[in-house]
Scaffold this motif. Sequence first.
Motif, PDB file in Angstrom:
ATOM      1  N   GLU A   1      38.976  42.273  47.530  1.00 33.14           N
ATOM      2  CA  GLU A   1      40.077  42.256  48.506  1.00 33.14           C
ATOM      3  C   GLU A   1      39.565  41.947  49.908  1.00 33.14           C
ATOM      4  N   ARG A   2      38.407  42.479  50.255  1.00 29.76           N
ATOM      5  CA  ARG A   2      37.865  42.252  51.585  1.00 29.76           C
ATOM      6  C   ARG A   2      37.593  40.771  51.829  1.00 29.76           C
ATOM      7  N   LYS A   3      37.030  40.102  50.816  1.00 28.72           N
ATOM      8  CA  LYS A   3      36.760  38.671  51.006  1.00 28.72           C
ATOM      9  C   LYS A   3      38.074  37.888  51.093  1.00 28.72           C
ATOM     10  N   ILE A   4      39.051  38.257  50.267  1.00 25.17           N
ATOM     11  CA  ILE A   4      40.342  37.569  50.306  1.00 25.17           C
ATOM     12  C   ILE A   4      41.004  37.750  51.674  1.00 25.17           C
ATOM     13  N   GLN A   5      41.000  38.981  52.176  1.00 29.82           N
ATOM     14  CA  GLN A   5      41.649  39.248  53.458  1.00 29.82           C
ATOM     15  C   GLN A   5      40.906  38.610  54.618  1.00 29.82           C
ATOM     16  N   ASN A   6      39.580  38.523  54.508  1.00 34.02           N
ATOM     17  CA  ASN A   6      38.818  37.863  55.564  1.00 34.02           C
ATOM     18  C   ASN A   6      39.128  36.377  55.622  1.00 34.02           C
ATOM     19  N   ARG A   7      39.293  35.756  54.463  1.00 37.02           N
ATOM     20  CA  ARG A   7      39.700  34.338  54.467  1.00 37.02           C
ATOM     21  C   ARG A   7      41.043  34.183  55.170  1.00 37.02           C
ATOM     22  N   LYS A   8      41.955  35.086  54.866  1.00 36.92           N
ATOM     23  CA  LYS A   8      43.286  35.044  55.476  1.00 36.92           C
ATOM     24  C   LYS A   8      43.194  35.280  56.984  1.00 36.92           C
ATOM     25  N   SER A   9      42.373  36.254  57.406  1.00 33.77           N
ATOM     26  CA  SER A   9      42.239  36.580  58.821  1.00 33.77           C
ATOM     27  C   SER A   9      41.624  35.427  59.607  1.00 33.77           C
ATOM     28  N   ILE A  10      40.551  34.869  59.063  1.00 32.06           N
ATOM     29  CA  ILE A  10      39.871  33.786  59.772  1.00 32.06           C
ATOM     30  C   ILE A  10      40.763  32.563  59.868  1.00 32.06           C
ATOM     31  N   GLU A  11      41.508  32.284  58.786  1.00 33.11           N
ATOM     32  CA  GLU A  11      42.431  31.150  58.795  1.00 33.11           C
ATOM     33  C   GLU A  11      43.446  31.296  59.927  1.00 33.11           C
ATOM     34  N   ARG A  12      43.846  32.543  60.216  1.00 27.44           N
ATOM     35  CA  ARG A  12      44.850  32.791  61.250  1.00 27.44           C
ATOM     36  C   ARG A  12      44.229  33.063  62.611  1.00 27.44           C
ATOM     37  N   GLY A  13      42.895  32.902  62.699  1.00 31.57           N
ATOM     38  CA  GLY A  13      42.218  33.096  63.965  1.00 31.57           C
ATOM     39  C   GLY A  13      42.027  34.545  64.351  1.00 31.57           C
ATOM     40  N   LEU A  14      42.071  35.449  63.356  1.00 30.58           N
ATOM     41  CA  LEU A  14      41.905  36.870  63.627  1.00 30.58           C
ATOM     42  C   LEU A  14      40.476  37.299  63.340  1.00 30.58           C
ATOM     43  N   ARG A  15      40.132  38.488  63.818  1.00 31.13           N
ATOM     44  CA  ARG A  15      38.776  39.002  63.614  1.00 31.13           C
ATOM     45  C   ARG A  15      38.586  39.403  62.148  1.00 31.13           C
ATOM     46  N   PRO A  16      37.441  39.035  61.528  1.00 30.52           N
ATOM     47  CA  PRO A  16      37.175  39.437  60.143  1.00 30.52           C
ATOM     48  C   PRO A  16      37.122  40.958  60.003  1.00 30.52           C
ATOM     49  N   VAL A  17      37.377  41.409  58.798  1.00 35.13           N
ATOM     50  CA  VAL A  17      37.344  42.836  58.493  1.00 35.13           C
ATOM     51  C   VAL A  17      35.967  43.189  57.949  1.00 35.13           C
ATOM     52  N   GLY A  18      35.192  43.992  58.688  1.00 35.07           N
ATOM     53  CA  GLY A  18      33.902  44.445  58.187  1.00 35.07           C
ATOM     54  C   GLY A  18      32.867  43.336  58.148  1.00 35.07           C
ATOM     55  N   ASP A  19      31.738  43.635  57.500  1.00 31.94           N
ATOM     56  CA  ASP A  19      30.651  42.670  57.374  1.00 31.94           C
ATOM     57  C   ASP A  19      30.929  41.712  56.236  1.00 31.94           C
ATOM     58  N   ILE A  20      30.775  40.432  56.497  1.00 33.04           N
ATOM     59  CA  ILE A  20      30.988  39.427  55.461  1.00 33.04           C
ATOM     60  C   ILE A  20      29.836  38.447  55.489  1.00 33.04           C
ATOM     61  N   PRO A  21      29.515  37.816  54.339  1.00 24.18           N
ATOM     62  CA  PRO A  21      28.427  36.851  54.287  1.00 24.18           C
ATOM     63  C   PRO A  21      28.692  35.666  55.201  1.00 24.18           C
TER      64      PRO A  21
ATOM     65  N   SER B   1      41.194  32.144  44.905  1.00 25.45           N
ATOM     66  CA  SER B   1      41.300  33.038  46.053  1.00 25.45           C
ATOM     67  C   SER B   1      39.933  33.478  46.578  1.00 25.45           C
ATOM     68  N   LEU B   2      38.939  33.511  45.703  1.00 24.04           N
ATOM     69  CA  LEU B   2      37.611  33.989  46.109  1.00 24.04           C
ATOM     70  C   LEU B   2      36.671  32.877  46.563  1.00 24.04           C
ATOM     71  N   ILE B   3      36.693  31.751  45.855  1.00 22.82           N
ATOM     72  CA  ILE B   3      35.658  30.734  46.053  1.00 22.82           C
ATOM     73  C   ILE B   3      36.028  29.795  47.188  1.00 22.82           C
ATOM     74  N   GLU B   4      35.131  29.667  48.139  1.00 26.17           N
ATOM     75  CA  GLU B   4      35.273  28.698  49.218  1.00 26.17           C
ATOM     76  C   GLU B   4      34.328  27.521  48.980  1.00 26.17           C
ATOM     77  N   PRO B   5      34.685  26.340  49.477  1.00 28.20           N
ATOM     78  CA  PRO B   5      33.761  25.206  49.363  1.00 28.20           C
ATOM     79  C   PRO B   5      32.377  25.585  49.897  1.00 28.20           C
ATOM     80  N   GLY B   6      31.378  25.330  49.097  1.00 31.29           N
ATOM     81  CA  GLY B   6      30.012  25.640  49.484  1.00 31.29           C
ATOM     82  C   GLY B   6      29.493  26.951  48.939  1.00 31.29           C
ATOM     83  N   ASP B   7      30.373  27.850  48.498  1.00 32.33           N
ATOM     84  CA  ASP B   7      29.896  29.082  47.869  1.00 32.33           C
ATOM     85  C   ASP B   7      29.077  28.726  46.628  1.00 32.33           C
ATOM     86  N   LYS B   8      27.974  29.429  46.434  1.00 35.33           N
ATOM     87  CA  LYS B   8      27.175  29.206  45.234  1.00 35.33           C
ATOM     88  C   LYS B   8      27.670  30.131  44.135  1.00 35.33           C
TER      89      LYS B   8
END
Length: 418
Positions: A216-236, A81-88
């Motif tokens: 939770e913020r990173k998990i929800q941002n992945r979900k939001s971006i996947e659905r084309g929604l605006r990310p929540v807060g500042d994210i890397p 749920s946390l790690i995306e391709p390319g994350d170090k």
Amino acid sequence: MKRYKDLSPPPRTIMTPGPVEVDPRVLRAMSMPILGQFDPAFTDIMNETMEMLRELYITDNQWAFPVDGTSRSGLEAIMVSLIEPGDKVLVPIYGRFGHLLTEIAERCGADVVTIETEWGTVFDPQTVQQAILQHRPTIVAMVHGETSTGCMQPLAEIGHFCREHDVLFIVDAVATIGGVPFYTDEWKVDAVMGGTQKCLSVPSGMAPITYNDRVERKIQNRKSIERGLRPVGDIPSAVLSGHHRIASNYFDLAQLQDYWSPKRLNHHTEATSMLYGLREGLRILLEEGLEARFARHAENGAAIVAGIRGMGLELFGDDAARLPVVTCIYIPAGVDGESVRSMLLHDFGIEIASSFGPLQGKIWRIGSMGYSSSRKNVLHVLGALEAVLIHHGVSLPAGQGVQAALRVYAGQKEVTYQ
């Protein structure tokens, strides 16, 4: 037609690093009638379990719930749920399960960096801090207690350093939670995975996890971006790389959150009887009290160490990093380690563990976890091991192992834990 006998497992004294003996009260709870997963009586049990897990993990996190599956399911749920391709991802390895974290991270498509130290030792926190500064990871994944080596890694300095540098710190506490102190919030640990079959003394089949709002913020941002929604807060920027879809449906924490929240998303059918068992195991743990439980595990671990030394056997691993709930012992020269284990099992009904990797055939591992961590079991395993070793031709001071353990129980040796 073949006829099968009634199930009748032989009685055992299980002194391995897991699974361990289950408290009879847990087994009784698991025999209770099944409820529907959205029955208010059952959702009350879910909510109580979450409350007790927060007490176990010593955290104020909103999210603390079990993932259905063995301990590895908790590891995978957090990491997938946390790690995306390319994350170090930085993984400091000091035993077998660091390699497991590495493999899972690689399967998630992470850019994995590892540092290693000799098995039987742990890292100086400054070594991990230097690696963080050098490699600038998004995530650090680490094991708290390595059952493969009987060593325990100090985490507080590493956790604080990760927080200062905006790195997510995730920890495998499968072997330690419920047996040794673990301060999730105080140590700045962002996500923790545990297991039921070790210090909690519940059958294998659930992985209690907890994580904070940073996770939770990173998990929800992945979900939001996947659905084309605006990310929540500042994210890397790494989160905006385009690789947002979580690879697993079953281990998708965004959906599991909705299942464990008042939304009651029908994500899966809960393992009803296992949840009964976990709730009862947590109730028993909290009834005993965390500090009393930690002290019991520390005392029994110290008694095993004293007993092994009293026999004249050699312990494996750095004393300063010794894991209180797993004791690793060098197999004496010329002794068939598997023959000893077999005799312990068949003649005394005691199970201890062998090892794997570079330690295969070199050490035994004696666990003292949860319901198995008792004075009776410790004295039983020490006396039996002495008898079996003498039978195998080992010259040792008869009776001294048990006497050394008894001195610990009499308070003649200071018992400490980290």
